[in-house]
Design a protein around this motif. Structure first.
Motif, mmCIF file in Angstrom:
data_model
loop_
_atom_site.group_PDB
_atom_site.id
_atom_site.type_symbol
_atom_site.label_atom_id
_atom_site.label_comp_id
_atom_site.label_asym_id
_atom_site.label_seq_id
_atom_site.Cartn_x
_atom_site.Cartn_y
_atom_site.Cartn_z
ATOM 1 N N ALA A 14 -6.274 43.528 55.565
ATOM 2 C CA ALA A 14 -6.035 42.909 56.756
ATOM 3 C C ALA A 14 -6.444 41.533 57.189
ATOM 4 O O ALA A 14 -5.837 40.732 57.559
ATOM 5 N N ALA A 15 -7.691 41.358 56.904
ATOM 6 C CA ALA A 15 -8.451 39.934 57.088
ATOM 7 C C ALA A 15 -7.493 38.988 56.151
ATOM 8 O O ALA A 15 -7.638 37.884 56.574
ATOM 9 N N VAL A 16 -7.224 39.404 54.862
ATOM 10 C CA VAL A 16 -6.551 38.321 53.908
ATOM 11 C C VAL A 16 -5.344 38.144 54.408
ATOM 12 O O VAL A 16 -4.841 36.912 54.701
ATOM 13 N N CYS A 17 -4.492 39.143 54.973
ATOM 14 C CA CYS A 17 -3.199 38.580 55.536
ATOM 15 C C CYS A 17 -3.384 37.757 56.982
ATOM 16 O O CYS A 17 -2.510 36.860 56.968
ATOM 17 N N VAL A 18 -4.366 37.947 57.460
ATOM 18 C CA VAL A 18 -4.611 37.174 58.786
ATOM 19 C C VAL A 18 -4.659 35.706 58.261
ATOM 20 O O VAL A 18 -4.256 34.669 58.947
ATOM 21 N N GLY A 19 -5.528 35.749 57.379
ATOM 22 C CA GLY A 19 -5.882 34.022 56.769
ATOM 23 C C GLY A 19 -4.628 33.556 56.159
ATOM 24 O O GLY A 19 -4.387 32.322 56.243
ATOM 25 N N LEU A 20 -3.845 34.629 55.670
ATOM 26 C CA LEU A 20 -2.339 33.727 55.021
ATOM 27 C C LEU A 20 -1.793 33.410 56.082
ATOM 28 O O LEU A 20 -0.898 32.292 56.269
#
Length: 1624
Positions: A14-20
């Motif tokens: 989820a954190a990676v997706c928010v970063g993207l």
């Protein structure tokens, strides 16, 4: 994988997706170098613009996203601080004992994942674009929304882990902050309000995502309904992709070839994909409530009756709430996409395509076959070919109005049903899989197998319904065509007292439609029974096998979950038969549309050339065919009446050319060939090619006004559209006052405009009904003169005006300043008026060019000298005081009467009246009883499953077995000899009851459909009869105000609503009320605490419903009247299609049609939006009610069977609430249609009372008019003023006067189409006001100036009332009027005249010298001199016609082929007689009058469109036919030669008697007055008989002045002063 590890992985992902998702915001911020957290104020000077429209300064200033920005920052900041605090607490506190993570690295990453996500989210907020960068900012807010939702899910994953209380609070704070941030991101508006053509565009793409999914952007419309009555202008406009113009362009550009349905699929591929995506999503979401219900009931079963506050139960309650809400959102989004992206666009597209096709077709009315025509042997032969003929007739009789509205609506309506296929299939797969999981494969398979047995029967009924629907559409076509025709010929109907005949004919078509509708309803009942039987067998067999297998181990959680799933399966199966039925209807309509759109377009008909020329051209009138016949085949066909053969000529540019010939010789066909309205069979036609104009200029220099290549037309029946007189003249061009004044002055319209109430801003009404025939002609001529056309095509513009006005028009209009340098081609029966000004003459005879050539200058000089001798004594006024628009104060009249509509709720009187005419208490009581039993049986059926579950739970536990042994044990369940009379017997009883109730429900469902159909058809049949009766007998003033579109809207749209849906919606409302009561009762069975929640929800429901009803009522009433302008526009344009194409105005009328379609679509759009607003809120209410019942179940601890029983009904609450409000709305909409029908059924009609005329009345034919005053309306000046005169028995009485003097009004009063304000008219000493109208009009006969023939054959036109006369009698009447074998008729006439000393007059014809290659015996008869003698304005014998460069040679004529030859009594007649010339229509009407042999005959300009020779022959025929019978003949005429030898003449002037007397007396009196005036001596008249009736003649000498102004003055004087040579 360990559960904690999975959670940690999910949080990291989820954190990676928010970063993207943050990357686009950072990229934008870097590019724009925006300040972190900066806020740029809006620049008012920069207005937003996209393809939907342009933002105004006010909308730009009112736009603001400040609240949303503040909310986002607050949510992000609180979440960031909470996350940081949570990490601080986690680092300072020790991990709880036993807590393990999957790996140290993953644990560290997941622990910092939430904080890192908050940081990313903060970066997104910091990089937000400025407010005026609308679309880019909205795009980034969508990324922020998904980021917030991912972050909320990540925080929620911490549930179940061991935290301290501080961490629990911080986690909760992050969750609330993330949800708040998501809501704030979804609250950013997309753009400011945009406007298109000054109209606010719908805010679908303007508002925020939150407002979009909640359908809350229509609050402005709600506000309007609170203040005043809503208008179409109050509704927002359509966006770019939904406007009909853009839809048509997109369809034509990208849909390629193939069948229409395939093109439509290509056209809406993306929208179909979106619709089906929402459909699959909804199918998946519909499973969640059942899944939650199963787990909820399973949890209750596990607690074994003990009350518990276990958290799991409340989690499932929350799951029920969430699943119901999400299902409501998905359902409404699916319906919104279906209507706004498919149904409305497809309907608009098809309507525009049909109208566009109509603009490209030949201007020829479809020929409608008439049953019963032809010889007896043909009738017998035709009976065997009836089926094949019906199919062909169906094609020929297609109505453009029906195609544009009815068929287009049916195809568009299919868009709402096409989603049912993926919905049914996906539900069958998902629900079937879940059922297999719950019950096992054997019960489901057995149920499916039983259902499959019914499928072939259902398919068979569907095929039968397809055939019946096709027949129904054909019947509706016939009814629509007949109604349209009756409305167009309503004046002819009234004049001829044909109301009973037309009413009988219309009702016969209506009965045929109802017969087909009853067949459809009966088969629909059978279809409904089979449809109900399939799901019934599915559920019954499946439950039976399941109980057989499980016995007393049956679980209530499985039973009631399966009950809900079977309900969904039932819905899925029920979707298929209506889908199939609607598909068949749509396929039929699509096939009809495809056939119409596939018809050949109008061919070019001509080639570019420097001048208008024909080279060996053969042209014919076009006809509607499925396929065009090759030209070479047509050329070989025998010569017919509607053909010009081997035409070779060239019209000179910039000159006046005259086309003359006898009636039916082909003059109009020649003009049509010039305009491309005729079909070119052979040869070539050359016409100058007009330039392309990109757009209409606002100002045009005088030097560039006339474009030599442009054409215009003044048709034989002038086309006047609804609007002001000025609009009809300008016809879309800029207003240039100087040219405008010249045009109306040249057409002698100044005095007419002065007499109009509002000057040239007066509304002329539909087809110019407030104007006289001559005024309509002159308005059309003024339009042509004002136009930019360099080629003026004029078809007989002189026939409907007075002789002196005709001379003035020739001098000022055809030869004046505005005509200088323009090519004018005039077809006329009055060549003597124009030859002095003409340069080229064409004479037609028998479909050939008899002569064509330039007129020599010496003849023109002689003709000009003759014309100069007959100059007008006084020309029309040129005072310059013409009242133009705005030249006087507003009179308070509206520019156009808008269609009235009711306000507020439908009057209770409408409900009462409908209740009475639909059968009363007996039928309605029976229908209500059926519905009541249906609902009670539904409760009993569900209750039986509750009893099965309770007894199964209470019974002994059985041993699990399998295979044959299991079946043996289970079979003992129903074996009475086994002695098991406990719970097994009761289970068997209730299961049997469940099946029995199901079959009884299926039977009652079929009975319900039958009762509803019967009630609906009974009411609609009676109301249709009343409306037809009222409309056909409506007074003239109502007919002039009501447009045909409004009337057709009642007969088509409103009656279809009453036929098909009003009764169904009424009973659906009753059913919804009963269902709601049952659902609430089932909820109360759990706990009375549900009552409190139900009351609160019901209060909110009432508030929402009231708000919705107030708005939807207004919108639906607007929707009811929004179709009328479309009907009016189609009817008006098709009646003037040749004129519109000649003026090159098709694009304008296409754009207007698109605007009208868009207006109708705007109403449908707003209606759909209000429905979605209502439905979403009803779904939310239902979700709360289900949650309340589930909470009560969790708290009270009821048993699982009772819980399943109550919840199974509670889950229907949303659907029932929505159905209730929807049924209430649609019922009110249906009753609004009923109200509109009743309004027309109750209009004021002409008086039907009075006395029956005595037998043989009128026996003498004496007419006495005493002090007669008549006006068309009480608020305008009288047209006739204090008229007093007497028409003696058997007298030939002529009425003359200037256009607008009141001649036709007098005829209308005589037939009581117009009731006098004062005075009386007596016929044979009987006041006509005391007689029944039918008796009066049937004893008189009239031939109006604009005759109307009904479609059929020549035979049916001669006998419109169906009287039986032999063919020999009909043929004899046609010969007398020169329609069949006129040469023999002429010889008879000549012989008759010779017997009276008139042989010389009868045999006299004008001799003209022709070129040497023309035989003297072939010299044409000019046909323009009256019978008495040769006109001095006719070409003298020594004048020659010099052949032009393209002069055609004389074609040999057969003595057996006259100009007016018809093929016979079976000659087809199109609607209105449009396939005949106006002169031919007048002759047909005259032949019909000869057959009736009335005692009084009125001819209102009845021969104005025939040539002089035919007119003379007809007058001789009238003298011969009616002399022996003593018939009184009243002739209203502009041609003085028509009435110059009559017994007496009445001269009208401004509605008053100018003078009355014999022609000789009036002429001699005028001579004396003229002589006295010249000698300046005033002497009173001693002619006591000249001015009768109390000496009210105020304009003595008027007849003498008319004679002096006439072009054939010498001939008239000879007829008047020498009656022995005039044929008296």
């Amino acid at each position: 994988m360990d559960q904690n590890v999975a959670r940690e992985v999910a949080r990291v992902v989820a954190a990676v997706c928010v970063g993207l998702l943050t990357a686009p915001a950072i990229s934008y911020g870097w590019k724009m170098k925006a300040r972190l957290g900066g806020y740029v104020p809006v620049n008012v000077a920069e207005h937003y613009e996209d393809r939907d429209g342009v933002a105004t300064e006010a909308s730009t200033q009112s736009y603001s996203d400040m609240k949303a920005r503040i909310a986002v920052w607050l949510g992000v900041c609180i979440g960031l601080v909470s996350s940081f605090a949570s990490r601080v607490v986690a680092l300072t506190l020790l991990q709880p004992p036993g807590h393990q993570t999957g790996s140290s690295l993953l644990s560290k990453l997941s622990s910092w994942a939430d904080l890192l996500s908050w940081v990313f989210l903060s970066a997104q907020c910091a990089c937000f674009p400025a407010q005026h960068q609308y679309l880019e900012r909205f795009r980034l807010t969508v990324f922020g929304l998904f980021s917030s939702l991912l972050l909320a899910a990540s925080v929620a994953l911490r549930h179940g882990q061991y935290f301290t209380s501080v961490q629990d609070l911080l986690c909760l704070a992050q969750l609330v902050s993330a949800v708040s941030a998501a809501c704030a991101f979804a609250s950013f508006p997309r753009r400011p309000d945009v406007y298109h053509r000054g109209q606010l565009v719908d805010q679908q793409y303007t508002v925020s995502l939150l407002a979009f999914f909640l359908f809350s952007w229509n609050q402005a419309v709600f506000g309007v309904t609170k203040e005043r009555q809503m208008e179409i202008e109050d509704m927002p406009g359509l966006d770019f992709r939904t406007r009909s113009t853009n839809l048509q362009s997109r369809f034509l550009e990208g849909c390629g070839d193939g069948p229409l349905w395939r093109k439509l699929v290509r056209f809406g591929t993306r929208d179909l994909a979106l619709q089906w995506s929402f459909t699959l999503l909804l199918s998946l979401l519909s499973m969640f409530p059942q899944l939650v219900l199963f787990n909820f009931l399973s949890t209750i079963e596990s607690r074994q009756g003990r009350a518990s506050s276990h958290l799991v139960l409340y989690l499932w309650v929350s799951g029920l709430l969430a699943s119901q809400f999400l299902q409501a959102v998905a359902t409404n989004m699916l319906k919104w996409v279906t209507v706004t992206r498919l149904e409305i666009p497809v309907g608009s597209l098809l309507q525009s395509l049909v109208f566009s096709k109509a603009l490209r077709q030949y201007d020829t009315a479809a020929l409608h076959p008439v049953e019963g025509e032809g010889d007896n042997n043909k009738r017998i032969e035709g009976a065997s070919r009836k089926k094949k003929g019906d199919r062909r007739n169906q094609e020929a009789g297609q109505s453009v109005v029906a195609l544009a509205k009815l068929d287009s609506s049916i195809v568009a309506n299919f868009c709402q049903y096409n989603k049912d296929l993926p919905m049914a299939l996906s539900k069958l797969a998902l629900v079937g899989g879940f059922l297999v999981h719950l019950m096992g494969w054997m019960p489901v398979l057995c149920g499916m197998g039983a259902t499959a047995l019914v499928l072939p029967l259902s398919i068979g009924t569907s095929r039968k319904l397809r055939v019946l629907n096709a027949s129904l559409m054909k019947s509706r076509d016939g009814k629509t065509n007949l109604l349209d025709e009756a409305l167009q010929g309503i004046r002819q109907i009234k004049y001829s007292a044909l109301e009973p005949h037309l009413e009988e004919k219309i009702l016969a078509n209506r009965n045929d439609e109802l017969k087909q509708l009853r067949k459809v309803s009966m088969w629909q009942c059978l279809h409904v029974f089979l449809t109900s039987l399939g799901p019934l067998l599915l559920a019954s067999i499946a439950f039976f096998v399941y109980l057989w297998q499980q016995g007393t181990q049956t679980k209530a959680s499985v039973v009631f979950t399966a009950l809900g799933l079977f309900g969904q399966l039932e819905e899925a199966v029920r979707l298929l038969p209506p889908l199939h039925s609607v598909l068949l209807q749509a396929w039929t309509s699509a096939s009809r549309l495809e056939k119409y759109l596939g018809q050949p377009d109008k061919g070019p008909g001509s080639e570019p050339g420097k001048a208008i020329a024909f080279k060996h051209a053969t042209v014919i009138w076009p006809s509607l065919r499925k396929t065009e016949t090759p030209a070479e085949d047509l050329a070989e066909q025998p010569i017919t009446r509607s053909r010009l053969t081997d035409v070779t000529l060239e019209f000179p540019n910039g000159e006046l050319s005259v086309v003359t010939g006898k009636t039916g010789s082909g003059k109009s066909l020649l003009l049509a060939a010039i305009l491309g309205e005729a079909r070119l069979v052979a040869g070539r036609v050359y016409v100058p090619s007009p330039p392309l104009f990109m757009e209409r200029p606002e100002s045009i220099p005088d030097s560039q006004w006339v474009v030599p290549q442009l054409t215009c037309l003044v048709s034989q029946t002038p086309w006047i559209e609804s609007g002001t007189l000025r609009d009809n003249i300008l016809f879309g061009l800029p207003f240039v006052e100087r040219r405008y004044r010249k045009a109306i002055a040249a057409c002698a319209l100044e005095k007419d405009i002065e007499l109009l109430a509002d000057g040239d801003s007066t509304e002329v009404g539909s087809r110019g009904v407030i104007l006289s025939g001559g005024q309509r002609w002159r308005v059309a001529l003024a339009r042509a003169l004002y136009s930019r056309a360099g080629i003026l095509v004029l078809d007989d513009v002189l026939s409907a005006v007075d002789a002196h006005v005709a001379r003035y028009i020739v001098d000022e209009a055809l030869s004046g300043e505005l005509a200088h340098g323009r090519t004018r081609i005039l077809a006329t029966h009055h060549p003597e008026l124009v030859l002095s000004r003409a340069s080229f003459l064409v004479h037609l005879r028998g479909g050939h060019v008899e002569s064509a050539g330039s007129l020599l200058s010496d003849y023109k000089a002689v003709a000009f000298a003759i014309a100069s001798a007959t100059e007008l004594v006084g020309k029309p006024s040129e005072t310059g005081q013409l009242r133009l628009l705005g030249a006087r104060e507003n009179t308070g009249r509206d520019r156009q009467d808008k269609e009235k509509r009711q306000t507020g709720p439908v009057n209770w009187g409408v409900y009462k009246a409908y209740f009475e005419i639909s059968g009363g208490a007996l039928f309605w009581g029976g229908g209500i009883a059926v519905i009541l039993f249906l609902n009670l049986l539904g409760v009993a059926r569900t209750w039986s499953l509750k009893e099965v579950s309770q007894h199964a739970a209470a019974g002994p536990k059985a041993v699990l077995m399998s295979g044959i042994d299991a079946f043996r044990v289970r079979s003992s369940l129903f074996d009475r000899e086994s002695g098991a009379r406990g719970s097994e017997t009761r289970i068997g009883f209730w299961m049997t009851a469940y099946v029995g109730f199901g079959f009884f429900i299926a039977f009652l469902e079929m009975l319900r459909v039958m009762v509803v159909f019967h009630i609906g058809l009974k009411a609609s049949k009676l109301l249709f009869q009343r409306m037809v009766h009222a409309v056909l007998r409506a007074p003239l003033r109502w007919i002039n105000k009501a447009t045909s579109g409004r009337i057709l809207n009642r007969f088509i749209s409103d009656m279809t609503t009453m036929d098909m849906s009003l009764a169904q919606k009424s009973f659906a409302l009753l059913n919804a009320v009963l269902s709601l009561v049952i659902i609430i009762g089932a909820g109360l069975s759990v706990s009375f605490s549900v009552t409190f929640v139900s009351m609160l929800l019901f209060v909110y429901y009432i508030r929402t419903a009231q708000q919705y009803m107030d708005m939807s009522r207004e919108v639906k009433r607007l929707n009811s009247i929004s179709h009328s302008p479309i009907y009016d526009h189609v009817s008006s344009v098709l009646s003037g299609l040749s004129t519109i194409r000649a003026f090159r105005r098709t694009h304008f009328y296409m754009d207007r049609m698109c605007d009208l379609i868009d207006d109708s679509s705007r109403v449908s759009w707003s209606l759909c939006l209000s429905n979605r607003w209502r439905s979403l809120r009803m779904g939310t209410l239902g979700a709360f009610f289900v949650s309340a019942v589930a909470s009560a179940v969790a708290i009270t601890g009821v048993d699982v069977a009772q819980a399943g029983f109550s919840l199974s009904f509670a889950l229907r609450y949303t659907k029932t609430l929505t159905s209730l409000l929807q049924a209430l709305t649609y019922a009110e909409l249906g009753f609004n249609s009923c109200e509109r029908v009743m309004e027309y059924a109750a209009i004021e009609t002409e008086p039907e009372g009075g006395q029956d005329p005595p037998a043989g009345w009128p026996s003498e034919g004496k007419i006495a008019v005493d002090n007669l005053t008549a006006a068309y309306s009480s608020d305008i000046a009288p047209v006739l003023k204090d008229l007093t005169f007497v028409v003696r028995p058997g007298e030939r009485f002529g009425i003359v006067g200037r256009t607008g003097a009141g001649k036709s009004t007098l005829a209308a009063v005589l037939f009581r189409l117009l009731e006098p304000s004062s005075g009386a008219v007596c016929i044979d000493n009987i006041d006509i006001s005391t007689l029944k109208l039918t008796g009066l009009r049937s004893r008189l006969a009239i031939i109006p100036q604009d005759p109307f023939l009904f479609s059929g054959t020549l035979r049916s036109s001669l006998l419109p009332a169906g009287k039986a006369l032999g063919d020999d009698i009909l043929l004899a009447a046609l010969r007398r009027v020169n329609l069949i074998d006129p040469r023999s008729a002429c010889r008879t006439t000549a012989h008759h005249q010779a017997g009276n000393g008139d042989a010389e007059a009868a045999s006299t014809s004008l001799s003209v010298s022709y070129p040497t290659d023309i035989s003297p015996t072939d010299q044409p008869t000019w046909g323009d001199a009256p019978t008495g003698a040769r006109s001095e304005n006719s070409p003298p014998a020594h004048v020659e016609l010099s052949p032009g460069p393209e002069s055609s040679k004389r074609r040999p004529q057969s003595n057996t082929i006259p100009d007016n030859t018809f093929a016979g009594l079976s000659t087809p007649i199109s609607q209105g007689g449009r396939n005949l010339s106006q002169g031919q229509r007048q002759l047909v009407c005259l032949a019909r009058a000869l057959l009736t042999r009335p005692r009084i005959l009125v001819l209102d300009e009845a021969t104005s469109a025939v040539d002089h020779a035919t007119d003379a022959a007809l007058q001789a025929s009238l003298r011969r036919e009616f002399a022996t019978t003593g018939c009184t003949v009243i002739v209203i005429a502009h041609r003085l030669s028509t009435i110059a030898d009559f017994d007496r003449i009445l001269v009208l002037e401004k509605g008053q008697v100018a003078e009355i007397g014999s022609p000789r007396e009036l002429f001699e009196e005028g001579q004396r007055l003229a002589a006295a005036k010249e000698a300046d001596i005033k002497t009173p008249s001693d002619g006591a008989d000249i001015v009768e009736d109390k000496g009210k003649g105020k304009a003595r000498g008027a007849f003498y002045e008319l004679v002096q102004k006439s072009a054939d003055r010498d001939s008239l004087m000879n007829m008047i002063l020498c009656p022995e040579k005039g044929g008296t």
